[in-house]
Design a protein around this motif. Structure first.
Motif, mmCIF file in Angstrom:
data_model
loop_
_atom_site.group_PDB
_atom_site.id
_atom_site.type_symbol
_atom_site.label_atom_id
_atom_site.label_comp_id
_atom_site.label_asym_id
_atom_site.label_seq_id
_atom_site.Cartn_x
_atom_site.Cartn_y
_atom_site.Cartn_z
ATOM 1 N N ARG A 185 0.337 5.766 14.878
ATOM 2 C CA ARG A 185 0.266 5.878 13.410
ATOM 3 C C ARG A 185 1.621 5.572 12.787
ATOM 4 N NH1 ARG A 185 -2.419 10.630 14.545
ATOM 5 N NH2 ARG A 185 -0.721 11.895 13.692
ATOM 6 N N ALA A 186 2.697 6.038 13.413
ATOM 7 C CA ALA A 186 4.036 5.761 12.883
ATOM 8 C C ALA A 186 4.303 4.249 12.891
ATOM 9 C CB ALA A 186 5.088 6.496 13.698
ATOM 10 N N ASP A 187 3.948 3.585 13.980
ATOM 11 C CA ASP A 187 4.119 2.123 14.036
ATOM 12 C C ASP A 187 3.271 1.440 12.965
ATOM 13 O OD1 ASP A 187 5.765 2.539 16.182
ATOM 14 O OD2 ASP A 187 4.323 1.894 17.700
ATOM 15 N N LEU A 188 2.043 1.904 12.800
ATOM 16 C CA LEU A 188 1.137 1.308 11.827
ATOM 17 C C LEU A 188 1.665 1.484 10.406
ATOM 18 C CD1 LEU A 188 -1.538 -0.159 11.422
ATOM 19 C CD2 LEU A 188 -2.692 2.062 11.420
ATOM 20 N N ILE A 189 2.177 2.657 10.100
ATOM 21 C CA ILE A 189 2.720 2.916 8.763
ATOM 22 C C ILE A 189 3.985 2.088 8.549
ATOM 23 C CG2 ILE A 189 3.769 4.681 7.304
ATOM 24 C CD1 ILE A 189 1.809 6.686 8.526
ATOM 25 N N ALA A 190 4.811 1.949 9.592
ATOM 26 C CA ALA A 190 6.011 1.119 9.467
ATOM 27 C C ALA A 190 5.632 -0.328 9.156
ATOM 28 C CB ALA A 190 6.826 1.191 10.762
ATOM 29 N N GLY A 229 -5.106 7.975 -10.970
ATOM 30 C CA GLY A 229 -3.979 7.084 -10.724
ATOM 31 C C GLY A 229 -2.647 7.781 -10.606
ATOM 32 N N GLU A 230 -2.638 9.111 -10.713
ATOM 33 C CA GLU A 230 -1.390 9.854 -10.617
ATOM 34 C C GLU A 230 -0.933 10.025 -9.169
ATOM 35 O OE1 GLU A 230 0.541 10.881 -13.092
ATOM 36 O OE2 GLU A 230 -0.810 9.927 -14.530
ATOM 37 N N LYS A 231 -1.873 10.090 -8.245
ATOM 38 C CA LYS A 231 -1.529 10.321 -6.838
ATOM 39 C C LYS A 231 -1.234 8.995 -6.150
ATOM 40 C CE LYS A 231 -2.890 13.321 -3.021
ATOM 41 N NZ LYS A 231 -1.814 14.261 -3.338
ATOM 42 N N LYS A 232 -0.221 8.990 -5.268
ATOM 43 C CA LYS A 232 0.178 7.781 -4.559
ATOM 44 C C LYS A 232 -0.034 7.943 -3.057
ATOM 45 C CE LYS A 232 3.719 6.257 -7.864
ATOM 46 N NZ LYS A 232 5.147 5.848 -8.006
ATOM 47 N N TRP A 233 -0.093 6.799 -2.386
ATOM 48 C CA TRP A 233 -0.146 6.800 -0.921
ATOM 49 C C TRP A 233 1.279 6.935 -0.404
ATOM 50 C CZ3 TRP A 233 -4.160 8.215 1.357
ATOM 51 C CH2 TRP A 233 -5.440 7.777 1.011
ATOM 52 N N GLU A 234 1.668 8.153 -0.087
ATOM 53 C CA GLU A 234 2.978 8.414 0.482
ATOM 54 C C GLU A 234 2.855 8.538 1.998
ATOM 55 O OE1 GLU A 234 4.111 11.884 -1.639
ATOM 56 O OE2 GLU A 234 4.556 10.792 -3.498
ATOM 57 N N TYR A 235 3.967 8.740 2.667
ATOM 58 C CA TYR A 235 3.957 8.695 4.129
ATOM 59 C C TYR A 235 3.064 9.771 4.756
ATOM 60 C CZ TYR A 235 7.799 5.387 3.739
ATOM 61 O OH TYR A 235 8.557 4.284 3.440
ATOM 62 N N GLU A 236 3.125 10.994 4.253
ATOM 63 C CA GLU A 236 2.406 12.085 4.914
ATOM 64 C C GLU A 236 0.908 12.057 4.633
ATOM 65 O OE1 GLU A 236 3.629 13.686 7.239
ATOM 66 O OE2 GLU A 236 5.720 13.150 6.920
ATOM 67 N N ILE A 270 0.816 -1.205 0.000
ATOM 68 C CA ILE A 270 0.000 0.000 0.000
ATOM 69 C C ILE A 270 0.854 1.260 0.000
ATOM 70 C CG2 ILE A 270 -0.200 -0.078 2.515
ATOM 71 C CD1 ILE A 270 -2.797 1.279 -0.003
ATOM 72 N N VAL A 271 2.017 1.222 0.684
ATOM 73 C CA VAL A 271 2.873 2.403 0.729
ATOM 74 C C VAL A 271 3.511 2.626 -0.638
ATOM 75 C CG1 VAL A 271 4.897 3.450 1.799
ATOM 76 C CG2 VAL A 271 3.306 2.129 3.186
ATOM 77 N N ASP A 272 3.349 3.819 -1.155
ATOM 78 C CA ASP A 272 3.860 4.221 -2.472
ATOM 79 C C ASP A 272 3.063 3.587 -3.611
ATOM 80 O OD1 ASP A 272 5.604 6.018 -3.624
ATOM 81 O OD2 ASP A 272 7.075 4.493 -4.162
ATOM 82 N N ARG A 273 1.871 3.060 -3.296
ATOM 83 C CA ARG A 273 1.003 2.511 -4.335
ATOM 84 C C ARG A 273 0.042 3.594 -4.803
ATOM 85 N NH1 ARG A 273 -2.874 -2.404 -2.704
ATOM 86 N NH2 ARG A 273 -4.353 -0.760 -2.153
ATOM 87 N N PRO A 274 -0.319 3.624 -6.081
ATOM 88 C CA PRO A 274 -1.298 4.609 -6.542
ATOM 89 C C PRO A 274 -2.614 4.491 -5.776
ATOM 90 C CG PRO A 274 -0.194 3.596 -8.413
ATOM 91 C CD PRO A 274 0.249 2.828 -7.199
#
Length: 258
Positions: free
Chosen positions: A164-169, A128-135, A104-108
């Motif tokens: 949230r940081a743990d979840l994203i990691a 589809g141009e926007k991605k799921w980035e960290y922020e 999911i991270v960095d996926r469109p």
């Protein structure tokens, strides 16, 4: 039937009609309402699309990047239990109420095959141009419906930044090739916070050293202390030589063993 029956029925009908009319007139007098100037209801909406209007919410949150360096993947896996009812995380896993979250991270955005995304999410994806980035992932997890108004995701959100940081990691680890962590520039806020503490520690360490130097300068040197210093130096030197010899012997033994 005689005429008295019809008279009774007519009287009853008129009595009922009189009561109904009386109640109607009284209610109009009590609950009087004015006619609106224009028919319909006023709907207040912000300019632009719902996705665009709410996407700026991430700017109000502290950046998550500085917390990712010390985030716990195991802690994120535990936090993900509240999401497991709606999402799968396996490679090729099925969609449930929510889409599969493998890589999911960095996926469109809105890219899970076969999942029916809301209109708000499709608009947010920008084709589809926007991605799921960290922020933006951090802002969405904090409060999905506030960040992306109109989303079908009913999850209340994760209020704790550390969680949230743990979840994203953990979500970052759901990949054969995890996305790189944010650059050093993104980590800069955490480094800047430690600089004042380091400067204070340096300043506090300098003052006692200066005092000690001044104290030594005020104490007169005697000829008796110099031989002691020399003796100590020689002893240290001798000890160092012996240690070096012992080290050479140890190396020789190691070589012989090999």
């Amino acid at each position: 039937m005689n005429s008295s029956f019809f008279n009774a029925a007519a009287g009853a009908f008129l009595a009922v009609a009189f009561v109904v009319m009386t109640v109607s007139i009284a209610s109009d007098a009590i609950f009087h309402t004015t006619e609106p100037e224009a028919e319909g209801y006023a709907l207040l909406a912000s300019e632009g699309s719902t996705a665009t209007a709410s996407a700026g919410e991430e700017e109000t949150l502290a950046p998550i990047a500085p917390l990712l360096a010390s985030a716990s993947v195991d802690g994120g896996e535990r936090a993900f239990r509240k999401c497991a009812a709606c999402h799968t995380v396996e490679d090729g896993g099925a969609n449930r109420v929510g889409p599969n979250l493998w890589e999911i991270v960095d996926r469109p955005v809105a890219a899970a095959a076969g999942f029916g995304y809301s209109t708000a999410m499709q608009d947010y994806s920008e084709g589809g141009e926007k991605k799921w980035e960290y922020e933006n992932l951090n802002a969405f997890l904090e409060s999905p419906r506030r960040y992306l108004r109109g989303t079908a995701m009913s999850f209340a959100g994760v209020r704790s930044a550390d969680e949230r940081a743990d979840l994203i990691a953990y979500m970052r680890s759901l990949s054969n090739s995890p996305a790189p962590l944010p650059s050093a520039d993104a980590m800069a806020p955490a480094a800047e916070e430690t600089e004042p503490a380091a400067e204070e520690a340096s300043a506090s360490g300098t003052a006692p050293a200066d005092d000690a130097t001044a104290s030594d300068a005020e104490t007169p040197a005697t000829t008796e202390t110099q031989p002691e210093a020399t003796t100590t130096t020689e002893s240290d030197t001798t000890t160092g030589t012996e240690d070096s010899s012992a080290g050479d012997d140890a190396e020789s033994d190691t070589t012989a063993t090999e």
